[in-house]
Enzyme design. Structure first.
Site, short mmCIF file in Angstrom:
data_model
loop_
_atom_site.label_atom_id
_atom_site.label_comp_id
_atom_site.label_asym_id
_atom_site.label_seq_id
_atom_site.Cartn_x
_atom_site.Cartn_y
_atom_site.Cartn_z
N THR A 130 -42.31 13.72 24.01
CA THR A 130 -43.23 13.95 22.89
C THR A 130 -43.06 15.33 22.25
OG1 THR A 130 -45.56 14.38 22.39
CG2 THR A 130 -44.94 14.52 24.70
N GLU A 132 -45.42 17.08 21.52
CA GLU A 132 -46.44 17.95 22.15
C GLU A 132 -45.79 18.96 23.09
OE1 GLU A 132 -50.08 18.28 22.28
OE2 GLU A 132 -49.72 17.51 20.28
N TYR A 154 -51.42 17.17 29.44
CA TYR A 154 -50.56 16.05 28.99
C TYR A 154 -49.15 16.56 28.70
CZ TYR A 154 -48.55 12.73 25.61
OH TYR A 154 -47.71 11.88 24.92
N LYS A 158 -45.49 15.92 30.52
CA LYS A 158 -44.35 15.34 29.80
C LYS A 158 -43.11 16.25 29.90
CE LYS A 158 -45.85 11.39 27.89
NZ LYS A 158 -45.16 10.10 27.87
P1 NAP Z 1 -50.68 4.01 24.13
O1 NAP Z 1 -50.97 3.07 23.01
O2 NAP Z 1 -51.73 4.87 24.67
O3 NAP Z 1 -50.08 3.11 25.34
C1 NAP Z 1 -49.94 3.63 26.62
C2 NAP Z 1 -49.57 2.50 27.57
O4 NAP Z 1 -49.49 3.02 28.90
C3 NAP Z 1 -50.61 1.36 27.64
O5 NAP Z 1 -49.92 0.13 27.81
C4 NAP Z 1 -51.40 1.70 28.89
O6 NAP Z 1 -52.03 0.60 29.47
C5 NAP Z 1 -50.27 2.19 29.77
N1 NAP Z 1 -50.73 2.97 30.90
C6 NAP Z 1 -51.63 3.98 30.92
N2 NAP Z 1 -51.79 4.44 32.18
C7 NAP Z 1 -50.97 3.70 32.96
C8 NAP Z 1 -50.71 3.66 34.36
N3 NAP Z 1 -51.34 4.48 35.23
N4 NAP Z 1 -49.80 2.77 34.83
C9 NAP Z 1 -49.19 1.91 33.98
N5 NAP Z 1 -49.42 1.87 32.67
C10 NAP Z 1 -50.30 2.76 32.16
O7 NAP Z 1 -49.45 4.97 23.76
P2 NAP Z 1 -48.33 4.79 22.61
O8 NAP Z 1 -48.83 5.45 21.39
O9 NAP Z 1 -47.86 3.39 22.59
O10 NAP Z 1 -47.19 5.73 23.21
C11 NAP Z 1 -46.21 5.23 24.09
C12 NAP Z 1 -45.63 6.38 24.90
O11 NAP Z 1 -45.05 7.32 24.02
C13 NAP Z 1 -46.63 7.16 25.73
O12 NAP Z 1 -45.97 7.56 26.91
C14 NAP Z 1 -46.96 8.37 24.89
O13 NAP Z 1 -47.34 9.45 25.72
C15 NAP Z 1 -45.63 8.61 24.22
N6 NAP Z 1 -45.67 9.22 22.87
C16 NAP Z 1 -46.46 8.69 21.91
C17 NAP Z 1 -46.42 9.22 20.63
C18 NAP Z 1 -47.27 8.66 19.51
O14 NAP Z 1 -47.45 9.37 18.51
N7 NAP Z 1 -47.75 7.44 19.60
C19 NAP Z 1 -45.57 10.31 20.35
C20 NAP Z 1 -44.77 10.80 21.37
C21 NAP Z 1 -44.80 10.24 22.64
P3 NAP Z 1 -53.52 0.11 29.00
O15 NAP Z 1 -53.30 -0.70 27.76
O16 NAP Z 1 -53.99 -0.69 30.14
O17 NAP Z 1 -54.32 1.35 28.74
O1 G4F Z 2 -54.31 11.95 16.85
P1 G4F Z 2 -54.32 13.01 17.87
O2 G4F Z 2 -55.23 12.85 19.04
O3 G4F Z 2 -52.80 13.16 18.33
P2 G4F Z 2 -52.02 14.31 19.12
O4 G4F Z 2 -52.92 15.20 19.87
O5 G4F Z 2 -51.09 14.95 18.14
O6 G4F Z 2 -51.21 13.45 20.19
C1 G4F Z 2 -50.54 12.25 19.81
O7 G4F Z 2 -49.25 12.56 19.36
C2 G4F Z 2 -48.39 13.13 20.38
C3 G4F Z 2 -47.05 13.42 19.70
O8 G4F Z 2 -47.09 14.70 19.11
C4 G4F Z 2 -48.27 12.15 21.51
F1 G4F Z 2 -47.45 12.66 22.47
C5 G4F Z 2 -49.64 11.86 22.11
O9 G4F Z 2 -49.50 10.88 23.12
C6 G4F Z 2 -50.54 11.31 21.02
O10 G4F Z 2 -50.05 10.05 20.62
O11 G4F Z 2 -54.64 14.42 17.19
C7 G4F Z 2 -53.88 14.92 16.11
C8 G4F Z 2 -54.54 16.18 15.59
C9 G4F Z 2 -54.88 17.21 16.68
O12 G4F Z 2 -54.53 18.48 16.25
C10 G4F Z 2 -56.39 17.11 16.85
O13 G4F Z 2 -57.01 18.33 17.25
O14 G4F Z 2 -55.79 15.81 15.00
C11 G4F Z 2 -56.78 16.73 15.43
N1 G4F Z 2 -58.10 16.07 15.34
C12 G4F Z 2 -59.09 16.43 14.51
N2 G4F Z 2 -60.16 15.67 14.70
C13 G4F Z 2 -58.53 15.04 16.09
C14 G4F Z 2 -59.84 14.78 15.69
N3 G4F Z 2 -57.93 14.30 17.06
C15 G4F Z 2 -58.64 13.28 17.62
N4 G4F Z 2 -58.04 12.51 18.55
N5 G4F Z 2 -59.94 13.03 17.25
C16 G4F Z 2 -60.58 13.75 16.30
O15 G4F Z 2 -61.75 13.50 16.01
#
Ligand code: NAP
Ligand code: G4F
Length: 348
Positions: A130, A132, A154, A158
């Site tokens: 990520t 992050e 987190y 990672k």
């Molecule tokens: P997500 O929607 O939160 O999905 C996470 C998945 O992990 C869900 O299937 C969840 O199961 C499963 N999980 C959580 N805890 C677990 C455990 N203890 N054992 C097995 N499975 C578990 O995340 P996403 O947005 O699809 O992201 C996919 C991956 O990419 C994650 O690793 C995230 O950290 C990483 N990532 C995401 C982004 C982004 O912007 N979306 C960016 C960079 C990296 P449940 O459905 O049961 O909760």
């Molecule tokens: O949507 P966010 O919670 O995403 P964040 O923290 O960037 O993390 C996501 O992206 C990562 C990749 O860079 C992944 F690795 C991670 O698993 C996840 O998918 O927050 C985005 C921004 C932050 O700066 C947060 O402080 O939005 C700001 N924010 C403002 N108000 C909020 C809120 N975030 C959340 N979740 N909820 C709010 O009410």
């Protein structure tokens, strides 16, 4: 026919990746967690479709080595995608130990299982890294060469996963890769991440189902893409001749406030912004506050700005983002309105 195993299949990315791999004629196995309520709504359409033959689900958990071993030894996958994680940054401050166990040690458990079973030559591994990890950014934009500076439990977990993936690649010759993905969203995004919180919240306000949207830091900037584009990159990374690490991003950056403004525009809603920082508020035409900020949604340490440089992915994977922020907002708003209208009718 290739066999893939997806940890995190019930999540946003897992569901899109499963669709992509099934289209490519893979046999797809997914790991889901035991839950007291349904957690498969993002993949039910695949499981219930009689035409989808090669789709199988297994119970397991990244905190449980025995389930990981038993699934990998049974499935004997050609490709493992580790998308499973406690993926919410703010939640990781409340549950740092659990987040580290799953997001750091969980990766090690899979990698060591590949080694233990002697699957080093057979099974490729993808780790969902990520942006992050760049946290308090040391360079703008961020590339594969930018040093990490994680700012949450987190992100620290990672970083461990990133390095243990590299270490198993170098020590045991496993085809192990890291994607360093910037934020990617979709209508399937979890409702507590900021983009979906905004589209769903403002759609509810538009339909009269909610009065106010309460958020945290509106000035944070992110490089937001679409999950459908980003899972294609995950697959491409695994099809290269050599394993490697890749930044996947759009190369464009917007603030949370800009994302709100795009959503308001799509909904044909007008507001006036007044105040600054935590005191900033959005007022509707009748002078009522419909958007405000609360300390509750601020993090102990924030990542203020993230902007990716996807040049390596473009050159080596021939990948680039195809969906821009306006299209992303349009799709999210349309699906949320559709969902809410159906749900509201059902209730009546
Ligand atoms: P997500 O929607 O939160 O999905 C996470 C998945 O992990 C869900 O299937 C969840 O199961 C499963 N999980 C959580 N805890 C677990 C455990 N203890 N054992 C097995 N499975 C578990 O995340 P996403 O947005 O699809 O992201 C996919 C991956 O990419 C994650 O690793 C995230 O950290 C990483 N990532 C995401 C982004 C982004 O912007 N979306 C960016 C960079 C990296 P449940 O459905 O049961 O909760
Ligand atoms: O949507 P966010 O919670 O995403 P964040 O923290 O960037 O993390 C996501 O992206 C990562 C990749 O860079 C992944 F690795 C991670 O698993 C996840 O998918 O927050 C985005 C921004 C932050 O700066 C947060 O402080 O939005 C700001 N924010 C403002 N108000 C909020 C809120 N975030 C959340 N979740 N909820 C709010 O009410």
């Amino acid at each position: 026919m290739k066999t893939a195993l997806i940890f995190g299949i019930t999540g946003q990315d897992g569901s899109y990746l499963a669709e992509l791999l099934l289209k490519k004629k893979y046999v797809v196995h997914g790991v889901k967690r035991k839950s007291s309520s349904l957690n498969t709504d993002r993949i039910d359409h695949l499981y219930e479709d009689k035409n989808v033959k090669n789709f199988f689900l297994h119970y397991g958990d990244l905190s449980d080595s025995l389930s990981i071993q038993s699934i990998i030894s049974e499935v004997k996958p050609d490709e493992i995608y580790n998308l499973a994680a406690q993926s919410h940054v703010a939640v990781s401050f409340s549950m740092p130990e659990y987040t580290s166990n799953v997001d750091a040690l969980g990766t090690l458990r899979i990698l060591d299982c590949i080694r233990f079973l002697g699957f080093e030559k057979k099974t490729k591994f993808y780790q969902a890294g990520t942006s992050e990890m760049f946290g308090k950014v040391q360079q703008i934009p961020q590339s594969e060469k930018t040093p990490f500076y994680p700012r949450s439990p987190y992100a620290v977990a990672k970083v461990f996963s990133h390095w243990i993936t590299k270490n198993y690649r170098e020590s045991y010759n496993i085809f192990a890769c890291n994607g360093i993905l910037f934020n990617h969203e979709s209508p399937r995004r979890g409702e507590t991440f900021v983009t979906r919180k905004i589209t769903l919240g403002l759609c509810k306000i538009k339909l009269g189902l909610q009065k106010k949207l309460v958020l945290g830091n509106l000035n944070a900037k992110r490089d937001w893409g679409h999950a459908k584009d980003f899972v294609k990159a995950q697959w491409l990374i695994m099809q290269q001749k050599k394993p490697g690490d890749y930044v996947i991003a759009t190369g464009k950056q917007y603030s949370v406030k800009q994302f709100i403004n795009y959503t308001l525009k799509k909904l044909n809603m007008k507001i006036k912004w007044k105040g600054k920082g935590i005191h900033e508020k959005g007022y509707n035409n009748n002078g009522k506050v419909i958007i405000e900020c609360s300390k509750k949604y601020y993090r102990p340490s924030e990542v203020d700005t993230l902007l990716g440089n996807p040049a390596k992915a473009k050159k080596e994977l021939n990948w680039q983002a195809t969906i821009d922020i306006k299209q992303l907002v349009k799709e999210m708003v349309e699906e949320d309105l559709n969902f809410l209208t159906k749900y509201d009718k059902k209730k009546r």
